[in-house]
Design an enzyme around this catalytic site. Sequence first.
Site, PDB file in Angstrom:
ATOM      1  N   LEU A   1       0.817  -1.209   0.000  1.00  0.00           N
ATOM      2  CA  LEU A   1       0.000   0.000   0.000  1.00  0.00           C
ATOM      3  C   LEU A   1       0.852   1.261   0.000  1.00  0.00           C
ATOM      4  O   LEU A   1       0.367   2.345  -0.337  1.00  0.00           O
ATOM      5  CB  LEU A   1      -0.940  -0.001   1.208  1.00  0.00           C
ATOM      6  CG  LEU A   1      -2.052  -1.062   1.196  1.00  0.00           C
ATOM      7  CD1 LEU A   1      -2.862  -0.999   2.489  1.00  0.00           C
ATOM      8  CD2 LEU A   1      -2.964  -0.870  -0.008  1.00  0.00           C
TER       9      LEU A   1
ATOM     10  N   ASN B   1       3.048   1.849  -2.084  1.00  0.00           N
ATOM     11  CA  ASN B   1       3.345   2.173  -3.481  1.00  0.00           C
ATOM     12  C   ASN B   1       2.603   3.413  -3.961  1.00  0.00           C
ATOM     13  O   ASN B   1       3.098   4.148  -4.825  1.00  0.00           O
ATOM     14  CB  ASN B   1       2.992   0.995  -4.384  1.00  0.00           C
ATOM     15  CG  ASN B   1       3.917  -0.186  -4.174  1.00  0.00           C
ATOM     16  OD1 ASN B   1       5.004  -0.045  -3.628  1.00  0.00           O
ATOM     17  ND2 ASN B   1       3.478  -1.371  -4.596  1.00  0.00           N
TER      18      ASN B   1
ATOM     19  N   ASP C   1     -12.379   3.273  -7.739  1.00  0.00           N
ATOM     20  CA  ASP C   1     -13.813   2.972  -7.641  1.00  0.00           C
ATOM     21  C   ASP C   1     -14.636   4.158  -7.152  1.00  0.00           C
ATOM     22  O   ASP C   1     -15.757   3.984  -6.667  1.00  0.00           O
ATOM     23  CB  ASP C   1     -14.038   1.776  -6.716  1.00  0.00           C
ATOM     24  CG  ASP C   1     -13.506   2.013  -5.307  1.00  0.00           C
ATOM     25  OD1 ASP C   1     -12.807   3.024  -5.095  1.00  0.00           O
ATOM     26  OD2 ASP C   1     -13.786   1.187  -4.414  1.00  0.00           O
TER      27      ASP C   1
ATOM     28  N   CYS D   1      -3.950   1.496   6.593  1.00  0.00           N
ATOM     29  CA  CYS D   1      -3.593   2.762   7.239  1.00  0.00           C
ATOM     30  C   CYS D   1      -2.551   3.608   6.503  1.00  0.00           C
ATOM     31  O   CYS D   1      -1.999   4.546   7.091  1.00  0.00           O
ATOM     32  CB  CYS D   1      -3.123   2.537   8.670  1.00  0.00           C
ATOM     33  SG  CYS D   1      -4.379   1.790   9.742  1.00  0.00           S
ATOM     34  N   GLU D   2      -2.285   3.334   5.226  1.00  0.00           N
ATOM     35  CA  GLU D   2      -1.385   4.233   4.506  1.00  0.00           C
ATOM     36  C   GLU D   2      -1.984   5.632   4.393  1.00  0.00           C
ATOM     37  O   GLU D   2      -1.265   6.640   4.355  1.00  0.00           O
ATOM     38  CB  GLU D   2      -1.059   3.667   3.117  1.00  0.00           C
ATOM     39  CG  GLU D   2      -2.072   3.935   2.020  1.00  0.00           C
ATOM     40  CD  GLU D   2      -3.363   3.117   2.154  1.00  0.00           C
ATOM     41  OE1 GLU D   2      -4.276   3.335   1.346  1.00  0.00           O
ATOM     42  OE2 GLU D   2      -3.450   2.263   3.058  1.00  0.00           O
ATOM     43  N   ASP D   3      -3.315   5.724   4.339  1.00  0.00           N
ATOM     44  CA  ASP D   3      -3.976   7.022   4.258  1.00  0.00           C
ATOM     45  C   ASP D   3      -3.846   7.794   5.571  1.00  0.00           C
ATOM     46  O   ASP D   3      -3.639   9.017   5.573  1.00  0.00           O
ATOM     47  CB  ASP D   3      -5.449   6.853   3.881  1.00  0.00           C
ATOM     48  CG  ASP D   3      -6.154   5.771   4.705  1.00  0.00           C
ATOM     49  OD1 ASP D   3      -5.517   5.166   5.583  1.00  0.00           O
ATOM     50  OD2 ASP D   3      -7.349   5.544   4.457  1.00  0.00           O
TER      51      ASP D   3
ATOM     52  N   ARG E   1      -7.981   0.579  12.814  1.00  0.00           N
ATOM     53  CA  ARG E   1      -7.581   1.955  12.520  1.00  0.00           C
ATOM     54  C   ARG E   1      -7.196   2.702  13.805  1.00  0.00           C
ATOM     55  O   ARG E   1      -6.291   3.527  13.808  1.00  0.00           O
ATOM     56  CB  ARG E   1      -8.728   2.673  11.806  1.00  0.00           C
ATOM     57  CG  ARG E   1      -9.234   1.985  10.560  1.00  0.00           C
ATOM     58  CD  ARG E   1      -8.389   2.241   9.364  1.00  0.00           C
ATOM     59  NE  ARG E   1      -8.763   3.494   8.730  1.00  0.00           N
ATOM     60  CZ  ARG E   1      -8.215   3.955   7.602  1.00  0.00           C
ATOM     61  NH1 ARG E   1      -7.248   3.257   7.021  1.00  0.00           N
ATOM     62  NH2 ARG E   1      -8.606   5.088   7.076  1.00  0.00           N
TER      63      ARG E   1
END
Length: 326
Positions: free
Chosen positions: A139, A141, A160, A252-254, A294
């Site tokens: 993630l 990347n 999406d 959790c990359e966001d 999260r």
Amino acid sequence: MRTSLFSRRTIRQGAVFAAGSAKIKLMLACCLLLTLIAFSGRTPSFMGWNQYAAPLPRSSLPRRGYTLLINTWKRNDLLKQSISHYASCPGLDSVHIVWSEPDPPSESLIKFLNHAIKLNSKDAREIELKFDINKEDSLNNRFKEIKDLKSDVVFSIDDDIIFPCTTVELAFSVWQSAPDTMVGFVPRVHWLDKSTGNQDTYVYSGWWSVWWTGTYSMILSKASFFHKKYLSMYTYEMPSSIREYVTNNRNCEDIAMSFLVANATGAPPIWVKGNIFEIGSTGISSLGGHNERRTHCVNWFAGEYGRMPLVSTSVKAVDSRFCWFW
């Protein structure tokens, strides 16, 4: 005499009733009119994301646009639909597709996307299309540094999700007013966990908590604008332990990007109101225990930074041209 008095009372009561009835009818008519006006102002959002909406004035559009940084995984049909749509947005300069699949993109897919961009782009603009090929599936990347970006800002998006171009351009204009800030459409919030009695323990909360309180502290990178410098900072300056956590837990990359930007700026993100059209199936957020995982991320990242960098706010940017009450 009694008959006369009774008649006068009856007439008076009838007059009062008639006046009251007229007032009620007038109030109902006003309510109906306001409802129709409000509905007509929101008709484009009900009709769908392909519905025409007035573009921003040309004077407000930037000389340089933004790069669409789209994350995808084995959903070529959604990728085609998304890029075909966003190619029509006037501020788009280039498209970078984060590709982490084991097989490279097929020639037929590349040909289709190039044709869709050429067909849908406005004013004969040349929009660059590139695949950023990754050898490993991580993630992280989606936030790798990209050396050859044409613009200073990226619009990070999942494959999406669709937003009307007018909504995207509004968010872009908001970002231009605060280019160090993260600007986007999907807010989330963290709270101090009072149940533990520990001042350094937090809880992650989703959309309904944001809706109820009007407060948020994160903008998810599934639909957000941010400066390209944060890609480099995520790759080289953010604690490597956080990237390892994201890789190992596939989550959790966001949140990690929200921590990074907040730590660099000391300021909150900016939430832009916009209609989200989800064209794919539900993701990991629909799985059981999502908020608990999260929450663990938030506390882990805060520990790695040695403090809580996220800043809460109640500010929301709206397009006043399409809102009667704002």
